[in-house]
Design a protein around this motif. Structure first.
Motif, PDB file in Angstrom:
ATOM      1  N   TYR A  56       0.846  -1.282  -0.071  1.00  0.00           N
ATOM      2  CA  TYR A  56      -0.185  -0.134   0.000  1.00  0.00           C
ATOM      3  C   TYR A  56       1.087   1.171   0.028  1.00  0.00           C
ATOM      4  CZ  TYR A  56       0.627  -0.370   5.078  1.00  0.00           C
ATOM      5  OH  TYR A  56       1.301  -0.682   6.299  1.00  0.00           O
ATOM      6  N   TYR A  57       0.383   2.301  -0.656  1.00  0.00           N
ATOM      7  CA  TYR A  57       1.357   3.589  -0.891  1.00  0.00           C
ATOM      8  C   TYR A  57       0.750   4.772  -0.919  1.00  0.00           C
ATOM      9  CZ  TYR A  57      -0.655   3.139  -5.430  1.00  0.00           C
ATOM     10  OH  TYR A  57      -1.552   2.907  -6.520  1.00  0.00           O
ATOM     11  N   LYS A  58       1.366   5.856  -0.824  1.00  0.00           N
ATOM     12  CA  LYS A  58       0.731   7.101  -0.980  1.00  0.00           C
ATOM     13  C   LYS A  58       1.898   8.016  -1.701  1.00  0.00           C
ATOM     14  CE  LYS A  58      -0.441   9.239   2.667  1.00  0.00           C
ATOM     15  NZ  LYS A  58      -0.721   9.770   3.876  1.00  0.00           N
ATOM     16  N   THR A  59       1.353   8.968  -2.759  1.00  0.00           N
ATOM     17  CA  THR A  59       2.065   9.891  -3.332  1.00  0.00           C
ATOM     18  C   THR A  59       2.160  11.072  -2.522  1.00  0.00           C
ATOM     19  OG1 THR A  59       0.176  10.798  -4.702  1.00  0.00           O
ATOM     20  CG2 THR A  59       1.588   9.167  -5.719  1.00  0.00           C
ATOM     21  N   PRO A  60       2.718  11.945  -2.480  1.00  0.00           N
ATOM     22  CA  PRO A  60       2.879  13.164  -1.656  1.00  0.00           C
ATOM     23  C   PRO A  60       1.648  14.052  -1.489  1.00  0.00           C
ATOM     24  CG  PRO A  60       4.851  13.156  -2.855  1.00  0.00           C
ATOM     25  CD  PRO A  60       4.041  12.168  -3.641  1.00  0.00           C
ATOM     26  N   GLU A  61       1.080  14.157  -2.687  1.00  0.00           N
ATOM     27  CA  GLU A  61      -0.066  14.990  -2.489  1.00  0.00           C
ATOM     28  C   GLU A  61      -1.507  14.161  -2.232  1.00  0.00           C
ATOM     29  OE1 GLU A  61      -0.030  13.442  -6.655  1.00  0.00           O
ATOM     30  OE2 GLU A  61       1.464  14.192  -5.138  1.00  0.00           O
ATOM     31  N   ALA A  62      -1.398  13.003  -1.961  1.00  0.00           N
ATOM     32  CA  ALA A  62      -2.525  12.081  -1.608  1.00  0.00           C
ATOM     33  C   ALA A  62      -3.033  12.129  -0.301  1.00  0.00           C
ATOM     34  CB  ALA A  62      -2.127  10.670  -2.099  1.00  0.00           C
ATOM     35  N   THR A  63      -4.299  12.179   0.088  1.00  0.00           N
ATOM     36  CA  THR A  63      -4.895  11.978   1.453  1.00  0.00           C
ATOM     37  C   THR A  63      -5.061  10.709   1.882  1.00  0.00           C
ATOM     38  OG1 THR A  63      -7.106  12.462   0.596  1.00  0.00           O
ATOM     39  CG2 THR A  63      -5.915  14.527   0.900  1.00  0.00           C
ATOM     40  N   SER A  64      -5.199   9.748   0.905  1.00  0.00           N
ATOM     41  CA  SER A  64      -5.614   8.277   1.326  1.00  0.00           C
ATOM     42  C   SER A  64      -4.457   7.465   0.397  1.00  0.00           C
ATOM     43  CB  SER A  64      -6.939   8.104   1.069  1.00  0.00           C
ATOM     44  OG  SER A  64      -7.206   8.373  -0.466  1.00  0.00           O
ATOM     45  N   SER A  65      -4.345   6.262   1.084  1.00  0.00           N
ATOM     46  CA  SER A  65      -3.746   5.214   0.448  1.00  0.00           C
ATOM     47  C   SER A  65      -4.206   4.268  -0.731  1.00  0.00           C
ATOM     48  CB  SER A  65      -3.131   4.044   1.634  1.00  0.00           C
ATOM     49  OG  SER A  65      -2.385   4.756   2.516  1.00  0.00           O
ATOM     50  N   ALA A  66      -3.576   3.800  -1.298  1.00  0.00           N
ATOM     51  CA  ALA A  66      -4.127   2.977  -2.598  1.00  0.00           C
ATOM     52  C   ALA A  66      -3.157   1.454  -2.344  1.00  0.00           C
ATOM     53  CB  ALA A  66      -3.840   3.569  -3.994  1.00  0.00           C
ATOM     54  N   VAL A  67      -3.687   0.415  -2.871  1.00  0.00           N
ATOM     55  CA  VAL A  67      -3.018  -0.703  -2.884  1.00  0.00           C
ATOM     56  C   VAL A  67      -2.670  -1.318  -4.371  1.00  0.00           C
ATOM     57  CG1 VAL A  67      -4.111  -1.438  -0.710  1.00  0.00           C
ATOM     58  CG2 VAL A  67      -5.140  -2.383  -2.863  1.00  0.00           C
ATOM     59  N   THR A  68      -1.685  -1.964  -4.464  1.00  0.00           N
ATOM     60  CA  THR A  68      -1.354  -2.702  -5.737  1.00  0.00           C
ATOM     61  C   THR A  68      -0.398  -3.900  -5.277  1.00  0.00           C
ATOM     62  OG1 THR A  68      -0.326  -2.481  -7.853  1.00  0.00           O
ATOM     63  CG2 THR A  68       0.814  -1.589  -5.971  1.00  0.00           C
ATOM     64  N   VAL A  69      -0.124  -4.667  -6.176  1.00  0.00           N
ATOM     65  CA  VAL A  69       0.606  -5.940  -6.126  1.00  0.00           C
ATOM     66  C   VAL A  69       1.806  -5.928  -7.094  1.00  0.00           C
ATOM     67  CG1 VAL A  69       0.923  -8.561  -6.247  1.00  0.00           C
ATOM     68  CG2 VAL A  69      -1.390  -7.424  -5.747  1.00  0.00           C
ATOM     69  N   VAL A  70       3.157  -5.883  -6.483  1.00  0.00           N
ATOM     70  CA  VAL A  70       4.228  -5.500  -7.124  1.00  0.00           C
ATOM     71  C   VAL A  70       4.887  -7.185  -7.567  1.00  0.00           C
ATOM     72  CG1 VAL A  70       6.583  -4.890  -7.153  1.00  0.00           C
ATOM     73  CG2 VAL A  70       4.702  -3.446  -6.228  1.00  0.00           C
ATOM     74  N   ARG A  71       5.144  -7.261  -8.666  1.00  0.00           N
ATOM     75  CA  ARG A  71       5.659  -8.673  -9.107  1.00  0.00           C
ATOM     76  C   ARG A  71       7.221  -8.150  -8.999  1.00  0.00           C
ATOM     77  NH1 ARG A  71       7.675 -11.497 -13.969  1.00  0.00           N
ATOM     78  NH2 ARG A  71       6.821 -10.035 -15.327  1.00  0.00           N
ATOM     79  N   CYS A  72       8.044  -9.144  -8.139  1.00  0.00           N
ATOM     80  CA  CYS A  72       9.494  -8.845  -7.832  1.00  0.00           C
ATOM     81  C   CYS A  72      10.356 -10.215  -8.366  1.00  0.00           C
ATOM     82  CB  CYS A  72       9.667  -8.463  -6.332  1.00  0.00           C
ATOM     83  SG  CYS A  72       8.751  -7.373  -5.418  1.00  0.00           S
ATOM     84  N   ARG A  73      11.500  -9.969  -8.399  1.00  0.00           N
ATOM     85  CA  ARG A  73      12.359 -11.124  -8.827  1.00  0.00           C
ATOM     86  C   ARG A  73      13.670 -10.957  -8.063  1.00  0.00           C
ATOM     87  NH1 ARG A  73      12.280 -11.182 -14.898  1.00  0.00           N
ATOM     88  NH2 ARG A  73      10.452 -12.155 -14.423  1.00  0.00           N
ATOM     89  N   PHE A  74      14.158 -12.042  -7.333  1.00  0.00           N
ATOM     90  CA  PHE A  74      15.232 -12.301  -6.688  1.00  0.00           C
ATOM     91  C   PHE A  74      16.390 -12.828  -7.494  1.00  0.00           C
ATOM     92  CE2 PHE A  74      17.861 -14.341  -3.459  1.00  0.00           C
ATOM     93  CZ  PHE A  74      18.437 -12.987  -2.895  1.00  0.00           C
ATOM     94  N   ASP A  75      17.545 -11.776  -7.566  1.00  0.00           N
ATOM     95  CA  ASP A  75      18.574 -12.396  -8.459  1.00  0.00           C
ATOM     96  C   ASP A  75      19.934 -12.978  -7.577  1.00  0.00           C
ATOM     97  OD1 ASP A  75      19.992 -10.371  -6.917  1.00  0.00           O
ATOM     98  OD2 ASP A  75      20.344  -9.001  -9.001  1.00  0.00           O
TER      99      ASP A  75
END
Length: 212
Positions: A56-75
């Motif tokens: 979950y995350y916010k941009t500097p101007e945001a007043t509330s959080s949003a969610v997403t799913v990040v696909r990550c890879r381990f090297d």
């Protein structure tokens, strides 16, 4: 601070050396996102080793959080960003937070915290989701979960949700955060099957959530 810089931290364990490697934090493709984290979330590891990590995350101007799913890879040393999923948001105070991901059959399920209701969304690939809907029982009534995490228990017999809720003679507990309930979900209707609900951890007067 109005917007706290926050990152997703991780550590690496090498079983051949039976020791840990130094901790690190994952990188984001844009510096505009200054507050992002995966605190108390449940991830899903794909067969090819990629990790689907809910954040979950916010941009500097945001007043509330949003969610997403990040696909990550381990090297072998670093957990790297590959892509991220649909960005899910809700126009209510504080928005969405603390998502957790699970899979049953060929479908992924994302449970999300919100101040007013817990929410559920589903999709076929862990990156694209239908519109989130509030958690309900199978009779259509509100689950009663609010401002507290929910978590998954994956089992060969089905998918189960662990949650807190109102309506259990627990008005004396802060945010109704005890007891912890467990119940099976209906993966087609995206609801909790009331007849399967059991108390997982009993109420003793103290809060149990958040319970990551």
């Amino acid at each position: 601070m109005h917007t706290r810089p926050r990152h997703t931290a991780y550590a690496v364990f090498d079983p051949r050396r039976t020791s840990g490697c130094p901790g690190n934090s994952s990188r984001c493709p844009t510096n505009r996102v200054q507050e992002r984290g995966s605190g108390c979330t449940q991830r899903y590891d794909l067969p090819n080793g990629d990790i689907l990590l809910p954040i979950y995350y916010k941009t500097p101007e945001a007043t509330s959080s949003a969610v997403t799913v990040v696909r990550c890879r381990f090297d072998g040393q670093t957990l790297r960003y590959v892509e991220h999923a649909d960005e899910l948001s809700l126009d209510v105070p504080r928005g969405f937070a603390e998502p957790s991901l699970a899979k049953l059959g060929n479908r992924f399920f994302l449970t999300i915290r919100n101040d007013q209701h817990g929410y559920i969304a589903s999709g076929t690939d862990g990156l694209h989701f239908d519109r989130p809907k509030p958690w309900t029982f199978d009779d259509g009534t509100d689950l009663g979960n609010y401002n507290t995490q929910q978590h998954w228990v994956s089992h060969s017999d089905g998918l189960f949700l662990v949650y807190t809720r109102r309506g259990a003679n627990n008005d004396h507990v802060f945010r109704h955060r005890a007891p912890l309930f467990i119940a099976q979900i209906d993966p087609e209707r995206l609801c909790v099957v009331r007849a399967t609900e059991r108390i997982l951890v009993p109420e003793r007067g103290a809060r149990l959530g958040n319970f990551g």
